[in-house]
Design a protein around this motif. Structure first.
Motif, PDB file in Angstrom:
ATOM      1  N   SER A  75     -10.949  -0.387  -0.839  1.00  0.00           N
ATOM      2  CA  SER A  75      -9.594   0.170  -0.903  1.00  0.00           C
ATOM      3  C   SER A  75      -9.628   1.688  -0.875  1.00  0.00           C
ATOM      4  O   SER A  75      -8.825   2.337  -0.177  1.00  0.00           O
ATOM      5  CB  SER A  75      -8.895  -0.324  -2.163  1.00  0.00           C
ATOM      6  OG  SER A  75      -7.616   0.250  -2.305  1.00  0.00           O
ATOM      7  N   CYS A  76     -10.561   2.284  -1.629  1.00  0.00           N
ATOM      8  CA  CYS A  76     -10.684   3.746  -1.664  1.00  0.00           C
ATOM      9  C   CYS A  76     -11.084   4.288  -0.299  1.00  0.00           C
ATOM     10  O   CYS A  76     -10.560   5.313   0.147  1.00  0.00           O
ATOM     11  CB  CYS A  76     -11.713   4.137  -2.721  1.00  0.00           C
ATOM     12  SG  CYS A  76     -11.914   5.916  -2.950  1.00  0.00           S
ATOM     13  N   GLN A 103     -10.423   3.008   2.623  1.00  0.00           N
ATOM     14  CA  GLN A 103      -9.251   2.947   3.493  1.00  0.00           C
ATOM     15  C   GLN A 103      -8.240   4.032   3.138  1.00  0.00           C
ATOM     16  O   GLN A 103      -7.654   4.663   4.025  1.00  0.00           O
ATOM     17  CB  GLN A 103      -8.611   1.566   3.388  1.00  0.00           C
ATOM     18  CG  GLN A 103      -7.420   1.357   4.307  1.00  0.00           C
ATOM     19  CD  GLN A 103      -6.827  -0.035   4.152  1.00  0.00           C
ATOM     20  OE1 GLN A 103      -7.068  -0.738   3.170  1.00  0.00           O
ATOM     21  NE2 GLN A 103      -6.025  -0.451   5.128  1.00  0.00           N
ATOM     22  N   ASP A 104      -8.048   4.258   1.845  1.00  0.00           N
ATOM     23  CA  ASP A 104      -7.087   5.253   1.382  1.00  0.00           C
ATOM     24  C   ASP A 104      -7.529   6.662   1.777  1.00  0.00           C
ATOM     25  O   ASP A 104      -6.714   7.491   2.202  1.00  0.00           O
ATOM     26  CB  ASP A 104      -6.940   5.146  -0.133  1.00  0.00           C
ATOM     27  CG  ASP A 104      -5.669   5.797  -0.655  1.00  0.00           C
ATOM     28  OD1 ASP A 104      -4.849   6.262   0.157  1.00  0.00           O
ATOM     29  OD2 ASP A 104      -5.483   5.834  -1.885  1.00  0.00           O
ATOM     30  N   ASP A 150     -14.859  10.071   3.826  1.00  0.00           N
ATOM     31  CA  ASP A 150     -15.058   8.709   3.330  1.00  0.00           C
ATOM     32  C   ASP A 150     -16.356   8.091   3.843  1.00  0.00           C
ATOM     33  O   ASP A 150     -16.694   6.958   3.487  1.00  0.00           O
ATOM     34  CB  ASP A 150     -13.885   7.823   3.752  1.00  0.00           C
ATOM     35  CG  ASP A 150     -13.804   7.653   5.258  1.00  0.00           C
ATOM     36  OD1 ASP A 150     -13.972   8.663   5.964  1.00  0.00           O
ATOM     37  OD2 ASP A 150     -13.573   6.529   5.724  1.00  0.00           O
ATOM     38  N   GLN A 155       1.327   3.924  -3.018  1.00  0.00           N
ATOM     39  CA  GLN A 155       0.592   5.182  -3.154  1.00  0.00           C
ATOM     40  C   GLN A 155       1.373   6.335  -2.534  1.00  0.00           C
ATOM     41  O   GLN A 155       1.381   7.449  -3.074  1.00  0.00           O
ATOM     42  CB  GLN A 155      -0.788   5.064  -2.492  1.00  0.00           C
ATOM     43  CG  GLN A 155      -1.700   4.030  -3.120  1.00  0.00           C
ATOM     44  CD  GLN A 155      -2.126   4.407  -4.530  1.00  0.00           C
ATOM     45  OE1 GLN A 155      -1.661   5.389  -5.101  1.00  0.00           O
ATOM     46  NE2 GLN A 155      -2.995   3.615  -5.112  1.00  0.00           N
ATOM     47  N   GLN A 189      -8.793   7.498  -9.372  1.00  0.00           N
ATOM     48  CA  GLN A 189      -9.453   6.403  -8.647  1.00  0.00           C
ATOM     49  C   GLN A 189     -10.982   6.468  -8.719  1.00  0.00           C
ATOM     50  O   GLN A 189     -11.631   5.471  -9.054  1.00  0.00           O
ATOM     51  CB  GLN A 189      -9.009   6.390  -7.181  1.00  0.00           C
ATOM     52  CG  GLN A 189      -9.495   5.145  -6.440  1.00  0.00           C
ATOM     53  CD  GLN A 189      -8.919   5.006  -5.064  1.00  0.00           C
ATOM     54  OE1 GLN A 189      -8.856   5.965  -4.316  1.00  0.00           O
ATOM     55  NE2 GLN A 189      -8.502   3.802  -4.703  1.00  0.00           N
ATOM     56  N   ALA A 220      -2.340  13.444  -3.814  1.00  0.00           N
ATOM     57  CA  ALA A 220      -3.419  12.547  -3.385  1.00  0.00           C
ATOM     58  C   ALA A 220      -4.760  13.029  -3.929  1.00  0.00           C
ATOM     59  O   ALA A 220      -5.581  12.232  -4.397  1.00  0.00           O
ATOM     60  CB  ALA A 220      -3.462  12.465  -1.858  1.00  0.00           C
ATOM     61  N   THR A 259       0.819  -1.210   0.000  1.00  0.00           N
ATOM     62  CA  THR A 259       0.000   0.000   0.000  1.00  0.00           C
ATOM     63  C   THR A 259       0.858   1.266   0.000  1.00  0.00           C
ATOM     64  O   THR A 259       0.370   2.350  -0.342  1.00  0.00           O
ATOM     65  CB  THR A 259      -0.944   0.030   1.212  1.00  0.00           C
ATOM     66  OG1 THR A 259      -0.179   0.084   2.421  1.00  0.00           O
ATOM     67  CG2 THR A 259      -1.845  -1.201   1.235  1.00  0.00           C
ATOM     68  N   ARG A 312       2.818   9.712  -4.549  1.00  0.00           N
ATOM     69  CA  ARG A 312       2.388  11.048  -4.122  1.00  0.00           C
ATOM     70  C   ARG A 312       3.563  11.920  -3.688  1.00  0.00           C
ATOM     71  O   ARG A 312       3.397  13.122  -3.502  1.00  0.00           O
ATOM     72  CB  ARG A 312       1.338  10.920  -3.010  1.00  0.00           C
ATOM     73  CG  ARG A 312       0.047  10.334  -3.532  1.00  0.00           C
ATOM     74  CD  ARG A 312      -0.915   9.899  -2.454  1.00  0.00           C
ATOM     75  NE  ARG A 312      -1.961   9.065  -3.049  1.00  0.00           N
ATOM     76  CZ  ARG A 312      -2.896   8.440  -2.363  1.00  0.00           C
ATOM     77  NH1 ARG A 312      -2.918   8.528  -1.033  1.00  0.00           N
ATOM     78  NH2 ARG A 312      -3.801   7.693  -2.974  1.00  0.00           N
ATOM     79  N   SER A 366      -6.964   7.179   5.486  1.00  0.00           N
ATOM     80  CA  SER A 366      -5.540   7.401   5.735  1.00  0.00           C
ATOM     81  C   SER A 366      -5.143   8.818   5.333  1.00  0.00           C
ATOM     82  O   SER A 366      -4.383   9.491   6.047  1.00  0.00           O
ATOM     83  CB  SER A 366      -4.722   6.371   4.960  1.00  0.00           C
ATOM     84  OG  SER A 366      -3.345   6.604   5.104  1.00  0.00           O
ATOM     85  N   HIS A 367      -5.655   9.275   4.198  1.00  0.00           N
ATOM     86  CA  HIS A 367      -5.375  10.634   3.715  1.00  0.00           C
ATOM     87  C   HIS A 367      -5.832  11.675   4.734  1.00  0.00           C
ATOM     88  O   HIS A 367      -5.100  12.632   5.042  1.00  0.00           O
ATOM     89  CB  HIS A 367      -6.099  10.839   2.386  1.00  0.00           C
ATOM     90  CG  HIS A 367      -6.044  12.244   1.867  1.00  0.00           C
ATOM     91  ND1 HIS A 367      -4.919  12.787   1.283  1.00  0.00           N
ATOM     92  CD2 HIS A 367      -6.987  13.228   1.843  1.00  0.00           C
ATOM     93  CE1 HIS A 367      -5.167  14.029   0.920  1.00  0.00           C
ATOM     94  NE2 HIS A 367      -6.405  14.319   1.245  1.00  0.00           N
TER      95      HIS A 367
END
Length: 231
Positions: free
Chosen positions: A203-204, A206-207, A171, A25, A96, A88, A22, A29, A210-211
């Protein structure tokens, strides 16, 4: 198995990626490309003009999956952090999310009779519009303010605490979309395609989480310290 202790500058970049895919990414970035051979993290960062300390701070913060601020995170490059966050935004909005939409259209039956499919697309489009509005605000207001602050200009009435107060977890609606598909989409479609797009949504989600954590726990504290320095 993911590495449990922090990555350091002398670790090989290839070991970092193989230990946690992971982090690809994070690399992209920071404008770091593949093909670095056996170079260490420090060597790859130096060759690409990237602040190694900031890169590793983000990597270790994401890998640890907690909100604890380590001592080494006190002296980060705000410019490097902003570039990471801007990249990002570009990834989410221009790659994405459009990719997920195309896969959704391919996976679900958009005939007139399938009301759930239209609901899913309508919900997804509304969600993307909300994400775009949020990230455009950051790009045009927050980052502009911070760039002026780095230049020593604090004339704007804006403060980073305003951003922190309005910065909710964007999210959240992805969870609702995910639940609509899992609970209510009728059987009989292409399960391979539907499961693949669901995987992308997970996945998006979670991403994005995190962002937001990087913004809240790394970027905002760094700007708060800068605000105190710039009178």
């Amino acid at each position: 198995m993911y590495k449990t202790n922090n990555y350091v500058p002398t670790d090989k970049m290839s070991d970092l990626i193989c230990g946690n895919y992971t982090l690809l990414q994070v690399m992209s970035r920071f404008d770091l490309s593949l093909g670095f051979g056996d170079q260490t993290v420090q060597e790859v960062c130096r060759a690409n003009g990237v602040d190694c300390k900031t890169f590793l701070a983000v990597v270790n913060f994401i890998t640890e999956e907690n909100n604890r601020m380590a001592d080494e995170m006190q002296d980060l490059s705000i410019h490097a952090l902003m570039n990471y966050l801007k990249q990002a935004h570009h990834y989410f909005l221009d790659f994405q999310l459009p990719t997920i939409r195309r896969k959704l259209i391919e996976a679900i039956d958009c005939s007139v009779q399938n009301e759930v499919a239209f609901l899913i697309l309508k919900f997804f489009d509304a969600y993307v519009a909300e994400v775009r509005k949020h990230m455009d605000y950051e790009d045009m207001n927050v980052f502009t303010y911070v760039e002026n602050l780095v230049a020593g200009n604090r004339e704007s009435g804006f403060r980073i605490s305003q951003f922190a107060r309005r910065h909710d977890q964007i999210d959240a609606k992805l969870k609702e979309l995910k639940n609509i598909i899992i609970k209510y989409y009728p059987a009989g479609g292409n399960d391979y395609l539907l499961n693949a797009v669901l995987f992308d949504i997970f996945s998006c989600e979670q991403d994005l989480a995190s962002h937001c954590r990087v913004e809240d726990y790394l970027f905002v504290p760094a700007v708060l310290r800068l605000e105190k320095e710039v009178k």
